[in-house]
Scaffold this active site. Sequence first.
Site, PDB file in Angstrom:
ATOM      1  N   CYS A 108      -5.179   1.289  -3.930  1.00  0.00           N
ATOM      2  CA  CYS A 108      -5.758   2.225  -4.185  1.00  0.00           C
ATOM      3  C   CYS A 108      -5.392   3.809  -4.588  1.00  0.00           C
ATOM      4  O   CYS A 108      -5.038   4.281  -5.162  1.00  0.00           O
ATOM      5  CB  CYS A 108      -6.702   2.498  -2.478  1.00  0.00           C
ATOM      6  SG  CYS A 108      -5.247   2.740  -1.138  1.00  0.00           S
ATOM      7  N   HIS A 149      -7.070   3.904   2.902  1.00  0.00           N
ATOM      8  CA  HIS A 149      -7.940   3.621   2.165  1.00  0.00           C
ATOM      9  C   HIS A 149      -7.428   5.726   1.394  1.00  0.00           C
ATOM     10  O   HIS A 149      -8.378   6.640   1.977  1.00  0.00           O
ATOM     11  CB  HIS A 149      -8.905   3.383   1.905  1.00  0.00           C
ATOM     12  CG  HIS A 149      -9.280   3.717   0.742  1.00  0.00           C
ATOM     13  ND1 HIS A 149      -9.118   2.429  -0.351  1.00  0.00           N
ATOM     14  CD2 HIS A 149     -10.734   4.271   0.248  1.00  0.00           C
ATOM     15  CE1 HIS A 149     -10.041   2.996  -1.191  1.00  0.00           C
ATOM     16  NE2 HIS A 149     -10.314   3.786  -1.339  1.00  0.00           N
ATOM     17  N   TRP A 150      -6.854   5.581   0.034  1.00  0.00           N
ATOM     18  CA  TRP A 150      -6.310   6.772  -0.433  1.00  0.00           C
ATOM     19  C   TRP A 150      -7.933   7.343  -2.069  1.00  0.00           C
ATOM     20  O   TRP A 150      -8.296   5.673  -2.082  1.00  0.00           O
ATOM     21  CB  TRP A 150      -5.599   7.282  -1.440  1.00  0.00           C
ATOM     22  CG  TRP A 150      -3.792   6.401  -0.492  1.00  0.00           C
ATOM     23  CD1 TRP A 150      -3.393   5.697  -0.098  1.00  0.00           C
ATOM     24  CD2 TRP A 150      -3.309   8.108   0.052  1.00  0.00           C
ATOM     25  NE1 TRP A 150      -2.255   5.758   0.921  1.00  0.00           N
ATOM     26  CE2 TRP A 150      -2.147   7.302   0.907  1.00  0.00           C
ATOM     27  CE3 TRP A 150      -3.741   9.406   0.086  1.00  0.00           C
ATOM     28  CZ2 TRP A 150      -1.387   7.913   1.677  1.00  0.00           C
ATOM     29  CZ3 TRP A 150      -3.115   9.882   1.119  1.00  0.00           C
ATOM     30  CH2 TRP A 150      -2.080   9.750   1.832  1.00  0.00           C
ATOM     31  N   ASP A 181     -13.121   7.458  -6.390  1.00  0.00           N
ATOM     32  CA  ASP A 181     -12.536   5.988  -5.670  1.00  0.00           C
ATOM     33  C   ASP A 181     -12.146   5.344  -6.082  1.00  0.00           C
ATOM     34  O   ASP A 181     -14.163   4.741  -6.538  1.00  0.00           O
ATOM     35  CB  ASP A 181     -13.553   6.720  -4.646  1.00  0.00           C
ATOM     36  CG  ASP A 181     -12.875   5.959  -2.760  1.00  0.00           C
ATOM     37  OD1 ASP A 181     -12.776   4.967  -2.971  1.00  0.00           O
ATOM     38  OD2 ASP A 181     -13.742   6.044  -2.186  1.00  0.00           O
ATOM     39  N   TRP A 237       0.849  -1.228   0.122  1.00  0.00           N
ATOM     40  CA  TRP A 237      -0.038  -0.149  -0.039  1.00  0.00           C
ATOM     41  C   TRP A 237       0.655   1.538   0.200  1.00  0.00           C
ATOM     42  O   TRP A 237       1.544   1.147   1.128  1.00  0.00           O
ATOM     43  CB  TRP A 237      -1.088  -0.233   1.562  1.00  0.00           C
ATOM     44  CG  TRP A 237      -2.153   1.453   1.405  1.00  0.00           C
ATOM     45  CD1 TRP A 237      -3.182   1.541   0.686  1.00  0.00           C
ATOM     46  CD2 TRP A 237      -2.028   1.860   2.320  1.00  0.00           C
ATOM     47  NE1 TRP A 237      -3.911   1.784   1.717  1.00  0.00           N
ATOM     48  CE2 TRP A 237      -2.910   2.493   2.357  1.00  0.00           C
ATOM     49  CE3 TRP A 237      -0.534   2.612   3.312  1.00  0.00           C
ATOM     50  CZ2 TRP A 237      -3.088   3.981   2.558  1.00  0.00           C
ATOM     51  CZ3 TRP A 237      -0.327   3.606   4.178  1.00  0.00           C
ATOM     52  CH2 TRP A 237      -1.637   4.428   4.280  1.00  0.00           C
TER      53      TRP A 237
END
Length: 214
Positions: free
Chosen positions: A159, A101-102, A118, A27
């Site tokens: 993400c 989360h991005w 998103d 991530w």
Amino acid sequence: MMEKILLSYGDSLLRSSDVALLDPPHWLNDNIIGFIFEFLASNQDPSISQRVAFLSPEVSQFVKCCERDAPDFLQPLDLPSKDLILLPVNDNTGSEAGGTHWSLLAYVRHIPIFLHYDSAPGTNAPHARLMARNLRTLLNGCDSYREEHSPSQHNSYDCGMYVVCVTEALCEQIMGGAGSPSLHKITPQYVTQKRAEWKEIIKRLSRNSEKKCI
């Protein structure tokens, strides 16, 4: 012993542990995303770079958490004059970048509207809406907001790379006069390929920096 800095680029400092995050299944952290945004900002054609603002993860998180202070803090960036403003959104509720989360919030001035991309639809919507609301006063009272269709991640770790890929697509197409961006090319395979490309860019910049120091 502090880990050696692999690359110093503008305001970004990358260590080997940061760069290793570009290998799946990792991530991306705020250091990598911040570097990529800074690289994109400094490598656009001058006619485009003056019209686009790439806000770092740290600045974006400040916008979300510090409503009253945001307009004064952002004043030097002259955001009202920008045609496109790009902000990485994170689900961290604290004052620093982080979280799990991005996603990407984009302000498009000629409409004007905030668009939220998103890769896990709905996950970051509350955070993106809060950021848009906190920027409203600075951006001439714009209160239009839309959850935009975004390519979907097929795993739990890509993400941040989707943020990077959508950011590049927005710059290439909206700023190039093509209207709404086409995001169909952003597939899981494309995202994996982009991981390798960004890792090579960092390696090249690091080698060039070392040569200059010799």
